[in-house]
Design a protein around this motif. Structure first.
Motif, PDB file in Angstrom:
ATOM      1  N   PRO A 185       0.819  -1.222   0.000  1.00 56.85           N
ATOM      2  CA  PRO A 185       0.000   0.000   0.000  1.00 56.85           C
ATOM      3  C   PRO A 185       0.854   1.274   0.000  1.00 56.85           C
ATOM      4  O   PRO A 185       0.469   2.274  -0.602  1.00 56.85           O
ATOM      5  CB  PRO A 185      -0.818  -0.100   1.291  1.00 56.85           C
ATOM      6  N   GLY A 186       2.016   1.238   0.630  1.00 54.49           N
ATOM      7  CA  GLY A 186       2.891   2.409   0.627  1.00 54.49           C
ATOM      8  C   GLY A 186       3.426   2.721  -0.754  1.00 54.49           C
ATOM      9  O   GLY A 186       3.517   3.879  -1.164  1.00 54.49           O
ATOM     10  N   TRP A 207       1.925   1.905  -3.604  1.00 51.98           N
ATOM     11  CA  TRP A 207       0.778   2.397  -4.366  1.00 51.98           C
ATOM     12  C   TRP A 207       0.513   3.865  -4.046  1.00 51.98           C
ATOM     13  O   TRP A 207       0.253   4.670  -4.942  1.00 51.98           O
ATOM     14  CB  TRP A 207      -0.449   1.543  -4.041  1.00 51.98           C
ATOM     15  N   LEU A 208       0.588   4.201  -2.753  1.00 52.48           N
ATOM     16  CA  LEU A 208       0.350   5.579  -2.342  1.00 52.48           C
ATOM     17  C   LEU A 208       1.424   6.516  -2.894  1.00 52.48           C
ATOM     18  O   LEU A 208       1.127   7.642  -3.292  1.00 52.48           O
ATOM     19  CB  LEU A 208       0.303   5.659  -0.809  1.00 52.48           C
ATOM     20  N   ARG A 243       0.533   7.333  -6.414  1.00 56.53           N
ATOM     21  CA  ARG A 243      -0.634   8.211  -6.510  1.00 56.53           C
ATOM     22  C   ARG A 243      -0.318   9.641  -6.088  1.00 56.53           C
ATOM     23  O   ARG A 243      -0.724  10.586  -6.753  1.00 56.53           O
ATOM     24  CB  ARG A 243      -1.768   7.688  -5.632  1.00 56.53           C
ATOM     25  N   VAL A 244       0.362   9.793  -4.961  1.00 58.25           N
ATOM     26  CA  VAL A 244       0.583  11.113  -4.372  1.00 58.25           C
ATOM     27  C   VAL A 244       1.885  11.741  -4.861  1.00 58.25           C
ATOM     28  O   VAL A 244       1.976  12.949  -5.016  1.00 58.25           O
ATOM     29  CB  VAL A 244       0.589  11.002  -2.827  1.00 58.25           C
ATOM     30  N   LEU A 247       4.959  12.373  -0.273  1.00 58.54           N
ATOM     31  CA  LEU A 247       4.730  11.293   0.680  1.00 58.54           C
ATOM     32  C   LEU A 247       5.879  11.202   1.677  1.00 58.54           C
ATOM     33  O   LEU A 247       5.662  11.014   2.874  1.00 58.54           O
ATOM     34  CB  LEU A 247       4.566   9.962  -0.050  1.00 58.54           C
ATOM     35  N   TYR A 286       4.148   1.890   9.929  1.00 61.72           N
ATOM     36  CA  TYR A 286       3.278   2.210   8.800  1.00 61.72           C
ATOM     37  C   TYR A 286       3.752   3.472   8.094  1.00 61.72           C
ATOM     38  O   TYR A 286       3.786   3.543   6.877  1.00 61.72           O
ATOM     39  CB  TYR A 286       1.842   2.440   9.265  1.00 61.72           C
ATOM     40  N   SER A 343       7.436   4.530   3.581  1.00 56.58           N
ATOM     41  CA  SER A 343       7.589   5.273   2.332  1.00 56.58           C
ATOM     42  C   SER A 343       8.994   5.671   2.099  1.00 56.58           C
ATOM     43  O   SER A 343       9.808   6.163   2.456  1.00 56.58           O
ATOM     44  CB  SER A 343       6.683   6.484   2.312  1.00 56.58           C
TER      45      SER A 343
END
Length: 71
Positions: free
Chosen positions: A19-20, A22-23, A26-27, A32, A67, A71
């Motif tokens: 998920p990191g 993917w984020l 996106r961002v 990030l 979490y 990144s």
């Protein structure tokens, strides 16, 4: 108990790998990373208070740091 507290960071780090990434796509990596550093700073500042509350609070805090710092 100390092993659980220290391992909590890596549990959070491990779970948020995909998920990191993917984020970051996106961002954007720079945004990030900047947000992650600021959030990690705030969470790290809460560490002394979490140690006074109870070990569960410290474990949850370390998971959240994992979490954030993936990144």
């Amino acid at each position: 108990m100390i092993g659980v507290i220290l391992g909590a960071f890596y549990h959070g780090y491990m779970v948020f790998q995909i998920p990191g990434g993917w984020l970051a796509l996106r961002v954007g990596g720079a945004r990030l990373f900047g947000a992650a550093v600021i959030i990690a700073l705030l969470l790290t500042m809460l560490t002394p208070m979490a140690t006074r509350w109870n070990p569960i609070a410290l474990i949850i805090l370390r998971i959240l740091e994992g979490y954030v710092l993936v990144s």
